[in-house]
Scaffold this motif. Structure first.
Motif, mmCIF file in Angstrom:
data_model
loop_
_atom_site.group_PDB
_atom_site.id
_atom_site.type_symbol
_atom_site.label_atom_id
_atom_site.label_comp_id
_atom_site.label_asym_id
_atom_site.label_seq_id
_atom_site.Cartn_x
_atom_site.Cartn_y
_atom_site.Cartn_z
ATOM 1 N N THR A 154 0.828 -1.204 0.000
ATOM 2 C CA THR A 154 0.000 0.000 0.000
ATOM 3 C C THR A 154 0.863 1.254 0.000
ATOM 4 O O THR A 154 0.569 2.231 -0.703
ATOM 5 C CB THR A 154 -0.943 0.006 1.218
ATOM 6 N N THR A 155 1.942 1.228 0.772
ATOM 7 C CA THR A 155 2.852 2.382 0.795
ATOM 8 C C THR A 155 3.416 2.653 -0.586
ATOM 9 O O THR A 155 3.470 3.814 -1.034
ATOM 10 C CB THR A 155 4.000 2.126 1.792
ATOM 11 N N LEU A 156 3.804 1.605 -1.300
ATOM 12 C CA LEU A 156 4.340 1.782 -2.648
ATOM 13 C C LEU A 156 3.287 2.380 -3.575
ATOM 14 O O LEU A 156 3.579 3.302 -4.350
ATOM 15 C CB LEU A 156 4.854 0.454 -3.202
ATOM 16 N N LEU A 157 2.060 1.872 -3.509
ATOM 17 C CA LEU A 157 0.996 2.446 -4.329
ATOM 18 C C LEU A 157 0.823 3.931 -4.049
ATOM 19 O O LEU A 157 0.684 4.742 -4.967
ATOM 20 C CB LEU A 157 -0.331 1.727 -4.061
ATOM 21 N N ARG A 158 0.811 4.289 -2.772
ATOM 22 C CA ARG A 158 0.621 5.688 -2.387
ATOM 23 C C ARG A 158 1.814 6.547 -2.806
ATOM 24 O O ARG A 158 1.651 7.719 -3.143
ATOM 25 C CB ARG A 158 0.355 5.786 -0.882
ATOM 26 N N MET A 159 3.003 5.962 -2.806
ATOM 27 C CA MET A 159 4.178 6.677 -3.298
ATOM 28 C C MET A 159 4.064 6.918 -4.801
ATOM 29 O O MET A 159 4.340 8.022 -5.290
ATOM 30 C CB MET A 159 5.449 5.894 -2.966
ATOM 31 N N ILE A 160 3.650 5.885 -5.537
ATOM 32 C CA ILE A 160 3.494 6.030 -6.982
ATOM 33 C C ILE A 160 2.432 7.078 -7.291
ATOM 34 O O ILE A 160 2.552 7.842 -8.261
ATOM 35 C CB ILE A 160 3.129 4.676 -7.623
ATOM 36 N N ALA A 161 1.408 7.157 -6.431
ATOM 37 C CA ALA A 161 0.335 8.138 -6.630
ATOM 38 C C ALA A 161 0.733 9.546 -6.213
ATOM 39 O O ALA A 161 -0.012 10.499 -6.458
ATOM 40 C CB ALA A 161 -0.897 7.709 -5.852
ATOM 41 N N GLY A 162 1.887 9.684 -5.575
ATOM 42 C CA GLY A 162 2.302 11.006 -5.118
ATOM 43 C C GLY A 162 1.636 11.427 -3.821
ATOM 44 O O GLY A 162 1.620 12.618 -3.485
ATOM 45 N N LEU A 163 1.100 10.462 -3.075
ATOM 46 C CA LEU A 163 0.428 10.754 -1.812
ATOM 47 C C LEU A 163 1.354 10.595 -0.611
ATOM 48 O O LEU A 163 1.051 11.097 0.476
ATOM 49 C CB LEU A 163 -0.781 9.815 -1.634
ATOM 50 N N VAL A 164 2.456 9.886 -0.804
ATOM 51 C CA VAL A 164 3.461 9.662 0.238
ATOM 52 C C VAL A 164 4.821 9.993 -0.370
ATOM 53 O O VAL A 164 5.118 9.555 -1.490
ATOM 54 C CB VAL A 164 3.439 8.190 0.733
ATOM 55 N N PRO A 165 5.662 10.756 0.323
ATOM 56 C CA PRO A 165 6.965 11.104 -0.259
ATOM 57 C C PRO A 165 7.888 9.895 -0.400
ATOM 58 O O PRO A 165 7.830 8.955 0.398
ATOM 59 C CB PRO A 165 7.532 12.129 0.741
ATOM 60 N N LEU A 166 8.705 9.934 -1.411
ATOM 61 C CA LEU A 166 9.709 8.890 -1.621
ATOM 62 C C LEU A 166 10.857 9.080 -0.638
ATOM 63 O O LEU A 166 11.350 10.202 -0.486
ATOM 64 C CB LEU A 166 10.250 8.956 -3.044
ATOM 65 N N ALA B 167 -4.088 13.994 -12.802
ATOM 66 C CA ALA B 167 -5.126 13.957 -13.833
ATOM 67 C C ALA B 167 -5.019 12.705 -14.687
ATOM 68 O O ALA B 167 -5.979 12.327 -15.371
ATOM 69 C CB ALA B 167 -5.023 15.196 -14.717
ATOM 70 N N ARG B 168 -3.873 12.042 -14.644
ATOM 71 C CA ARG B 168 -3.657 10.848 -15.464
ATOM 72 C C ARG B 168 -3.925 9.558 -14.700
ATOM 73 O O ARG B 168 -3.842 8.474 -15.284
ATOM 74 C CB ARG B 168 -2.204 10.805 -15.969
ATOM 75 N N LEU B 169 -4.188 9.647 -13.403
ATOM 76 C CA LEU B 169 -4.323 8.419 -12.621
ATOM 77 C C LEU B 169 -5.633 8.371 -11.842
ATOM 78 O O LEU B 169 -6.234 9.387 -11.537
ATOM 79 C CB LEU B 169 -3.130 8.234 -11.688
ATOM 80 N N ALA B 170 -6.044 7.142 -11.542
ATOM 81 C CA ALA B 170 -7.186 6.885 -10.661
ATOM 82 C C ALA B 170 -6.699 5.940 -9.566
ATOM 83 O O ALA B 170 -6.056 4.929 -9.855
ATOM 84 C CB ALA B 170 -8.330 6.258 -11.440
ATOM 85 N N TYR B 171 -7.011 6.293 -8.318
ATOM 86 C CA TYR B 171 -6.537 5.513 -7.171
ATOM 87 C C TYR B 171 -7.740 4.903 -6.461
ATOM 88 O O TYR B 171 -8.653 5.618 -6.037
ATOM 89 C CB TYR B 171 -5.761 6.417 -6.215
ATOM 90 N N LEU B 172 -7.742 3.589 -6.336
ATOM 91 C CA LEU B 172 -8.780 2.876 -5.599
ATOM 92 C C LEU B 172 -8.154 2.309 -4.335
ATOM 93 O O LEU B 172 -7.360 1.369 -4.395
ATOM 94 C CB LEU B 172 -9.364 1.743 -6.446
ATOM 95 N N GLY B 173 -8.476 2.915 -3.191
ATOM 96 C CA GLY B 173 -7.913 2.468 -1.929
ATOM 97 C C GLY B 173 -8.587 1.204 -1.421
ATOM 98 O O GLY B 173 -9.580 0.731 -1.975
ATOM 99 N N HIS B 174 -8.052 0.652 -0.330
ATOM 100 C CA HIS B 174 -8.639 -0.580 0.201
ATOM 101 C C HIS B 174 -9.951 -0.317 0.933
ATOM 102 O O HIS B 174 -10.724 -1.229 1.177
ATOM 103 C CB HIS B 174 -7.641 -1.304 1.111
ATOM 104 N N GLN B 175 -10.236 0.955 1.280
ATOM 105 C CA GLN B 175 -11.526 1.310 1.849
ATOM 106 C C GLN B 175 -12.430 1.839 0.735
ATOM 107 O O GLN B 175 -11.969 2.514 -0.183
ATOM 108 C CB GLN B 175 -11.347 2.348 2.949
ATOM 109 N N ASP B 176 -13.724 1.557 0.855
ATOM 110 C CA ASP B 176 -14.640 1.867 -0.238
ATOM 111 C C ASP B 176 -14.996 3.350 -0.334
ATOM 112 O O ASP B 176 -15.357 3.824 -1.403
ATOM 113 C CB ASP B 176 -15.933 1.052 -0.095
ATOM 114 N N ALA B 177 -14.936 4.094 0.784
ATOM 115 C CA ALA B 177 -15.266 5.528 0.799
ATOM 116 C C ALA B 177 -16.662 5.790 0.241
ATOM 117 O O ALA B 177 -16.884 6.718 -0.537
ATOM 118 C CB ALA B 177 -14.219 6.331 0.028
ATOM 119 N N VAL B 178 -17.617 4.945 0.659
ATOM 120 C CA VAL B 178 -19.007 5.077 0.256
ATOM 121 C C VAL B 178 -19.769 5.818 1.354
ATOM 122 O O VAL B 178 -19.628 5.511 2.541
ATOM 123 C CB VAL B 178 -19.640 3.687 0.013
#
Length: 201
Positions: A41-53, A74-85
């Motif tokens: 998950t940390t790697l995904l968030r890093m790739i998304a620019g949400l966590v610093p490298l 604008a080029r990415l969509a992130y689906l987290g492990h929580q549904d956020a519904v």
């Protein structure tokens, strides 16, 4: 083309991984695997620019992806492990709220998105009445609304039954056929024929 170059991640005083490199071309899919706590998950968030490298670089089309985060996001969509519904909103209202202010998403069609995840018959019921699997499908429907080249998915099929996993596989296949990239953190087999695996130890 997305390139991960010599990336490292640290949580607290603990080094999760270091010197991690891989590249993903248009139409390709990567499954991030490994034990709990390995840093998927940390790697995904890093790739998304949400966590610093901690170190390393993420390149998009040969350019530093983090240099212009607005353009990159604008080029990415992130689906987290929580549904956020939102439980008090209907299924349709949840998607409408998420797409508010996004003309492209509205034009893509909420109805079509719900049809892709087999929730059209439940469009007008409150989200609190959905099962766990249906809530996950509603979260996945957001991917149908966002014209993003890069999908970053965290345990995307958790709670889904076999039929829903197959529907999701069809979505992934269409995305890849259009040149899209998929990177998914998972403990389960995902319907991504020809995809590769990157294991975090």
């Amino acid at each position: 083309m997305l390139e991960i170059l010599s990336v490292a991640a640290i949580r607290g005083d603990h080094l999760l991984f270091e010197d991690l490199s891989f590249a993903v071309a248009s139409g390709e899919a990567i499954a991030l695997t490994g034990r709990n706590g390995a840093g998927k998950t940390t790697l995904l968030r890093m790739i998304a620019g949400l966590v610093p490298l901690a170190s390393g670089r993420v390149l998009w089309a040969g350019e530093d992806a983090m240099a212009d985060l607005n353009a990159y996001h604008a080029r990415l969509a992130y689906l987290g492990h929580q549904d956020a519904v939102k439980p008090g909103l209907t299924v349709t209202e949840n998607l409408s709220t998420w797409a508010a202010g996004r003309r492209a998403e509205r034009e893509a069609g909420i109805e079509a998105a719900l049809e892709q995840v087999d929730l059209l018959d439940l469009a007008d019921i409150p989200a609190r009445m959905l099962s766990a699997g249906q809530k996950r499908r509603l979260a996945i429907a957001r991917l149908c609304l966002r014209p993003a080249a890069l999908w970053l998915l965290d345990e995307p099929v958790t709670g889904l039954d076999t039929a829903s996993v197959l529907l999701f596989g069809d979505m992934i296949a269409r995305h890849r056929a259009q040149g899209g990239i998929v990177i998914a953190a998972t403990h389960q087999d995902l319907p991504m024929p020809g995809g590769r695996s990157v294991r975090l130890s």
